[in-house]
Scaffold this active site. Structure first.
Site, PDB file in Angstrom:
ATOM      1  N   GLU A 153      40.308   7.462 -24.564  1.00  0.00           N
ATOM      2  CA  GLU A 153      41.372   7.879 -25.486  1.00  0.00           C
ATOM      3  C   GLU A 153      42.713   7.508 -24.877  1.00  0.00           C
ATOM      4  O   GLU A 153      42.962   7.767 -23.693  1.00  0.00           O
ATOM      5  CB  GLU A 153      41.306   9.386 -25.722  1.00  0.00           C
ATOM      6  N   GLU A 158      52.443  12.240 -28.015  1.00  0.00           N
ATOM      7  CA  GLU A 158      52.109  13.582 -28.481  1.00  0.00           C
ATOM      8  C   GLU A 158      53.361  14.449 -28.383  1.00  0.00           C
ATOM      9  O   GLU A 158      54.104  14.360 -27.409  1.00  0.00           O
ATOM     10  CB  GLU A 158      51.011  14.213 -27.620  1.00  0.00           C
TER      11      GLU A 158
END
Length: 287
Positions: A153, A158
């Site tokens: 990932e 974020e």
């Protein structure tokens, strides 16, 4: 504002690479693996999948729905400074659905390019404008096509509701969840996540360079990754854009338990007022 496509690609490439003089770089159409500026009247389903209600992770407080209320294109004033944009929007919708014995009071949008646009190495970038509010959890990221975390990932951006910073991270076997391969980027004075910014990653067989507006903010090499576990980044990845609400990462940051995990009442009010939206100007992948 968007410019004709030829000039746009030059501008995007300059932003991503950090090159300040156009004569130093000439983009080639063959370098572009994927581009979407969301100029159509709706999301291009040839490029994107939309997540439905059969999905829930990380104790997030929303359920994703495939709806024009949560994923839609806008133009003009609604695009907030650009000609057109994609919006991922969250809504307060009490008792919308019970899934896995959990009652969801919020709906939101999540899209991905799985099996439509997969890439191995290159630069992935998106120009985005994020909302102000504690407990929002929008992200721009990439996953492998197999089991998590075995196929890796890449978290390109974020944000969990503190407007002065965003995070980047890698997850894989031996370094998932509370990964040691993580970094925060704090914006210069006078900037924050509510402004338009380009979030990008340069991915090679040797490692990653994470950037904001072309500025290098974090570098991870293959030996750094292999110190913690197996390198999981020689396989195809697909892109994801989503707007989550509350859950594990926001709760870790703000410690809010009520009225929802990681989501305070002040942000619930913002959602009710229609202010829970992520705008995406464009997404680009180059090799």
């Amino acid at each position: 504002m968007k410019t004709p496509l030829k000039i746009s690609f030059l501008t995007l490439a300059l932003l991503i690479s950090g090159i300040s003089h156009s004569q130093e770089f000439q983009p080639k159409s063959s370098d572009t693996l994927f581009f979407d500026d969301f100029s159509g009247s709706s999301l291009d389903r040839e490029k994107w999948n939309v997540q439905g209600t059969d999905f829930w992770v990380n104790n997030e407080q929303q359920i994703y729905v495939d709806s024009s209320a949560t994923v839609f294109a806008v133009k003009g004033d609604d695009a907030k400074g650009v000609d057109n944009a994609l919006i991922l929007k969250a809504h307060y919708s009490p008792d919308f659905i019970n899934y896995r014995d959990y009652d969801f009071d919020f709906i939101s949008g999540r899209i991905n390019t799985r099996d439509k646009v997969m890439f191995t190495y290159g630069t992935a970038a998106a120009r985005m404008k994020l909302p102000e509010g504690s407990g929002y959890w929008p992200a721009f990221w990439a996953l492998g096509g197999g089991d998590w975390p075995d196929t890796g990932e890449i978290d390109i951006m974020e944000y969990v509701g503190e407007t002065d910073w965003i995070g980047v991270a890698l997850h894989g076997p031996g370094y998932s969840g509370e990964t040691p391969l993580v970094n925060k980027y704090f914006f210069p004075e006078g900037e924050d996540v509510t402004d338009w910014h380009v979030y990008s990653v340069d991915w090679t067989p040797e490692g990653f360079d994470f950037r904001v507006d072309g500025r290098l903010i974090y570098r991870v090499t293959k030996p750094m990754v292999e110190h913690y576990g197996k390198w999981a980044f020689d396989n195809p990845k697909y892109l994801i854009l989503n707007l989550a609400l509350g859950g594990a990462y926001p709760f870790k940051t703000n410690g809010i338990k009520e009225p929802y995990n990681g989501l305070p009442a002040s942000t619930v009010d913002l959602i009710k007022e229609g202010k829970a939206e992520v705008l995406v100007d464009w997404v680009l992948i180059t090799k």
